[in-house]
Write a protein that holds these residues in place. Structure first.
Motif, PDB file in Angstrom:
ATOM      1  N   ALA A  31       0.975  -1.224   0.122  1.00 13.38           N
ATOM      2  CA  ALA A  31       0.027  -0.137   0.111  1.00 13.38           C
ATOM      3  C   ALA A  31       0.964   1.266   0.103  1.00 13.38           C
ATOM      4  O   ALA A  31       2.187   1.228   0.237  1.00 13.38           O
ATOM      5  N   ASP A  32       0.504   2.393  -0.125  1.00 12.44           N
ATOM      6  CA  ASP A  32       1.003   3.643  -0.200  1.00 12.44           C
ATOM      7  C   ASP A  32       1.653   3.921   1.291  1.00 12.44           C
ATOM      8  O   ASP A  32       0.753   4.114   2.104  1.00 12.44           O
ATOM      9  N   ALA A  33       2.836   3.653   1.383  1.00 16.49           N
ATOM     10  CA  ALA A  33       3.469   3.794   2.602  1.00 16.49           C
ATOM     11  C   ALA A  33       3.387   5.390   3.305  1.00 16.49           C
ATOM     12  O   ALA A  33       3.423   5.392   4.366  1.00 16.49           O
ATOM     13  N   THR A  34       3.137   6.211   2.622  1.00 21.87           N
ATOM     14  CA  THR A  34       2.924   7.634   3.058  1.00 21.87           C
ATOM     15  C   THR A  34       1.419   8.040   3.418  1.00 21.87           C
ATOM     16  O   THR A  34       1.221   9.105   3.804  1.00 21.87           O
ATOM     17  N   ASP A  35       0.716   7.158   3.103  1.00 19.73           N
ATOM     18  CA  ASP A  35      -0.932   7.134   3.284  1.00 19.73           C
ATOM     19  C   ASP A  35      -1.293   6.590   4.550  1.00 19.73           C
ATOM     20  O   ASP A  35      -1.462   5.373   4.547  1.00 19.73           O
ATOM     21  N   ALA A  36      -1.571   7.238   5.821  1.00 19.54           N
ATOM     22  CA  ALA A  36      -1.945   6.559   6.987  1.00 19.54           C
ATOM     23  C   ALA A  36      -3.135   5.622   6.733  1.00 19.54           C
ATOM     24  O   ALA A  36      -3.108   4.706   7.385  1.00 19.54           O
ATOM     25  N   ALA A  37      -3.977   6.147   6.098  1.00 20.17           N
ATOM     26  CA  ALA A  37      -5.448   5.347   5.938  1.00 20.17           C
ATOM     27  C   ALA A  37      -5.137   4.070   5.084  1.00 20.17           C
ATOM     28  O   ALA A  37      -5.483   3.000   5.515  1.00 20.17           O
ATOM     29  N   ALA A  38      -4.192   4.215   4.072  1.00 12.60           N
ATOM     30  CA  ALA A  38      -3.884   2.975   3.503  1.00 12.60           C
ATOM     31  C   ALA A  38      -3.080   1.901   4.221  1.00 12.60           C
ATOM     32  O   ALA A  38      -3.165   0.695   4.186  1.00 12.60           O
ATOM     33  N   VAL A  39      -2.156   2.618   5.127  1.00  8.82           N
ATOM     34  CA  VAL A  39      -1.507   1.687   6.091  1.00  8.82           C
ATOM     35  C   VAL A  39      -2.392   1.213   6.857  1.00  8.82           C
ATOM     36  O   VAL A  39      -2.101  -0.194   7.119  1.00  8.82           O
TER      37      VAL A  39
END
Length: 195
Positions: A31-39
């Protein structure tokens, strides 16, 4: 691996979805590691405790340095062992969300030595670097080994069978190996030789 498959995976990650991808160790969940929701979706899909950090994957050492504050010794280690089956724990920069690191100021960094992983990472990075399995289940070496994570991913990139041995996790600044995996003896020898 077709360009279309990489493009589909890239689009899915941009939407905040999860993608399964092969590495030289085991299959990973991206997942996008900079996107807290995706994490957060990664933790949810794996049933992983929120106090267990997840590493990030990048295509090269230069990109790793963009997301970390690495000492000269840490950078020297990364240039020696990456790409490869080694996770290096270093101080993170502000762009790395606390959701990824369980609120800690350090993050594990991976540059997987696998053509499919690198093709994906060259399109979109940093990504989460954690095994594509429900916590407690065995890691997947082939897409046929995937558990219910397969149903939670928007795209599964099939890169055939992977090496199967987990990465060695090392804190270079402390001279500590947190988890012995592939190339652990070489990592230990390097740490000893640099003291």
């Amino acid at each position: 691996m077709s360009d279309d498959a990489i493009a589909a995976a890239t689009d899915a990650i941009r939407r905040g979805d999860l993608v399964v991808y092969p590495t030289e160790t085991v299959y990973g969940l991206a997942a996008d590691a900079t996107d807290a929701a995706a994490v957060e979706r990664v933790f949810e899909a794996k049933g992983r405790s929120r106090d267990k950090p997840v590493s990030l994957a990048v295509p090269d050492v230069e990109t790793a340095l963009d997301y970390t504050r690495s000492s000269e010794r840490e950078e020297r280690f990364m240039r020696e062992f990456l790409p490869g089956p080694v996770t290096v724990v270093v101080e993170k920069r502000e762009a790395v969300p606390d959701a990824l690191t369980a609120g800690r100021d350090r993050v594990g960094v991976r540059v997987p030595d696998h053509p499919v992983a690198l093709a994906l990472l060259r399109e979109i990075a940093p990504l989460t670097a954690t095994s594509a399995n429900v916590s407690g289940n065995p890691s997947a070496r082939t897409v046929d080994d995937l558990d219910e994570i397969r149903d939670r991913a928007a795209v599964v990139l099939d890169g055939g069978e992977t090496g199967g041995t987990g990465s060695t996790v090392v804190d270079v600044s402390a001279g500590t190996i947190h988890r012995r995996g592939a190339r652990a003896d070489e990592v230990a020898a390097w740490l000893d030789s640099q003291e």
